[in-house]
Design an enzyme around this catalytic site. Structure first.
Site, short mmCIF file in Angstrom:
data_model
loop_
_atom_site.label_atom_id
_atom_site.label_comp_id
_atom_site.label_asym_id
_atom_site.label_seq_id
_atom_site.Cartn_x
_atom_site.Cartn_y
_atom_site.Cartn_z
N TRP A 176 10.39 13.60 57.20
CA TRP A 176 10.73 12.17 57.14
C TRP A 176 9.79 11.37 58.05
O TRP A 176 9.33 10.29 57.69
CB TRP A 176 12.20 11.94 57.55
CG TRP A 176 13.20 12.29 56.47
CD1 TRP A 176 12.99 13.15 55.42
CD2 TRP A 176 14.53 11.78 56.33
NE1 TRP A 176 14.13 13.21 54.64
CE2 TRP A 176 15.09 12.38 55.17
CE3 TRP A 176 15.32 10.89 57.07
CZ2 TRP A 176 16.40 12.11 54.73
CZ3 TRP A 176 16.61 10.62 56.64
CH2 TRP A 176 17.14 11.22 55.48
N ASP A 228 14.85 15.50 67.96
CA ASP A 228 15.50 16.70 67.41
C ASP A 228 15.68 17.74 68.51
O ASP A 228 14.95 17.74 69.51
CB ASP A 228 14.68 17.31 66.26
CG ASP A 228 15.54 18.16 65.32
OD1 ASP A 228 15.75 17.74 64.17
OD2 ASP A 228 16.04 19.23 65.74
N ASP A 231 19.21 16.72 72.43
CA ASP A 231 20.45 16.53 71.67
C ASP A 231 20.77 15.03 71.60
O ASP A 231 20.90 14.38 72.65
CB ASP A 231 21.56 17.29 72.42
CG ASP A 231 22.89 17.25 71.69
OD1 ASP A 231 23.11 16.34 70.86
OD2 ASP A 231 23.71 18.13 71.97
N ASP A 240 18.83 12.48 59.17
CA ASP A 240 19.08 13.62 58.28
C ASP A 240 19.70 14.74 59.11
O ASP A 240 19.72 15.90 58.70
CB ASP A 240 17.72 14.06 57.70
CG ASP A 240 17.83 14.95 56.47
OD1 ASP A 240 18.86 14.90 55.79
OD2 ASP A 240 16.86 15.68 56.20
N LYS A 266 23.07 10.98 57.03
CA LYS A 266 23.58 12.06 56.18
C LYS A 266 25.01 12.42 56.58
O LYS A 266 25.33 12.46 57.77
CB LYS A 266 22.70 13.30 56.35
CG LYS A 266 23.28 14.54 55.68
CD LYS A 266 22.23 15.45 55.14
CE LYS A 266 21.72 16.44 56.15
NZ LYS A 266 20.64 17.26 55.54
C1 LIG Z 1 17.93 19.00 57.56
S1 LIG Z 1 17.13 19.06 59.10
C2 LIG Z 1 16.19 17.55 59.10
C3 LIG Z 1 14.99 17.60 58.20
C4 LIG Z 1 14.04 16.42 58.40
N1 LIG Z 1 14.62 15.18 57.91
C5 LIG Z 1 12.73 16.61 57.68
O1 LIG Z 1 12.52 15.96 56.66
O2 LIG Z 1 11.91 17.41 58.13
C6 LIG Z 1 18.43 18.69 60.24
C7 LIG Z 1 18.00 18.64 61.68
O3 LIG Z 1 19.07 18.12 62.47
C8 LIG Z 1 18.86 18.62 63.78
N2 LIG Z 1 20.03 18.42 64.64
C9 LIG Z 1 21.29 18.89 64.45
N3 LIG Z 1 22.10 18.53 65.47
C10 LIG Z 1 21.33 17.79 66.32
C11 LIG Z 1 21.59 17.13 67.56
N4 LIG Z 1 22.82 17.15 68.13
N5 LIG Z 1 20.58 16.48 68.17
C12 LIG Z 1 19.33 16.46 67.61
N6 LIG Z 1 19.03 17.07 66.44
C13 LIG Z 1 20.01 17.71 65.80
C14 LIG Z 1 18.54 20.10 63.53
O4 LIG Z 1 17.91 20.67 64.65
C15 LIG Z 1 17.66 20.01 62.28
O5 LIG Z 1 16.29 20.07 62.63
#
Ligand SMILES: C[S@@+](CC[C@H](N)C(=O)[O-])C[C@H]1O[C@@H](n2cnc3c(N)ncnc32)[C@H](O)[C@@H]1O
Length: 210
Positions: free
Chosen positions: A58, A76, A100, A122, A162
């Site tokens: 993204w 992330d 986080d 996302d 999302k």
């Molecule tokens: C589906 S992936 C995102 C893909 C991204 N949109 C792309 O196009 O490359 C979901 C991401 O959410 C992140 N995530 C989940 N919980 C999180 C948090 N509390 N803080 C930061 N990132 C988080 C995960 O580490 C993961 O990399």
């Protein structure tokens, strides 16, 4: 077309076009349909925040589409993939914060880069296979993203977040409709048909309310 062929289609297309994840086509469809990546009138650049950005499709899409007219902050838990980056992640208009999104110190680091015209998220929890647990965790992330949109989005700004369907998503949509002129759900074509994810959009952040 069989479902597995469709999965292959999006993943192969992503590889061919130089994106680390097929999810880029979800954003691309929403961008085209809702005009998300336009700098606000009178501004040279769009200030955008990408929450849950790894591996980075993204963010790459935003940077390739708007080039220097996008000032992007991405966050992330995991690092970004450099596989398809041709230097955009090293540009002055891009900043990656690893951590986080629910942590106080990360929120402060994000605040220092705001306010924003666009928040895209996302973010998804690592799934456990237990749908009730996964949905609850997704809802908590979506609430955190909404907190960012509420606090750091400029009037007129837009949101994409999302959510996993099945939990109390109505509360999320209700809150979006209070904060934005328009709130809607949208399931892009590139979502796996068996997936219970969908996206909520908030278009046109109202002036501060309440
Ligand atoms: C589906 S992936 C995102 C893909 C991204 N949109 C792309 O196009 O490359 C979901 C991401 O959410 C992140 N995530 C989940 N919980 C999180 C948090 N509390 N803080 C930061 N990132 C988080 C995960 O580490 C993961 O990399």
């Amino acid at each position: 077309m069989a479902n597995y062929e469709k999965l292959d289609h999006w993943s192969l297309k992503a590889q061919k076009e130089g994106y680390p994840a097929r999810s880029v086509y979800k954003l691309k469809e929403m961008s085209g349909k809702f005009g998300l990546f336009r700098p606000p009138s009178g501004s040279a650049a769009l200030k955008a925040l990408d929450l849950g950005a790894a591996p980075g499709s993204w963010s790459l899409y935003a940077l390739r589409k708007l080039e220097k007219r996008c000032l992007l902050t991405a966050v992330d838990l995991a690092p970004l993939s450099r596989q398809y980056d041709t230097g955009l992640f090293d540009g002055e208009n891009f900043c990656f914060i690893q951590g986080d999104i629910t942590a106080a110190e990360i929120r402060e680091a994000i605040q220092a880069r705001g306010p924003f015209n666009l928040v895209i998220s996302d973010a998804a929890p690592a799934t456990t296979g237990n749908r009730a647990v996964d949905t609850l965790r997704s809802l908590a992330l979506a609430e955190a993203v909404l907190d960012y949109a509420e606090t750091f989005l400029e009037p007129g700004g837009n949101l994409v977040v999302k959510v996993f369907q099945g939990g109390d998503t109505a509360t999320i949509l209700k809150r979006i409709r209070e904060l934005f002129k328009t709130g809607k759900s949208f399931k892009p074509e590139a979502c796996r048909s068996e997936s219970f994810e969908t996206y909520y959009l908030g278009l046109g952040r109202n002036r501060n309310i309440g």
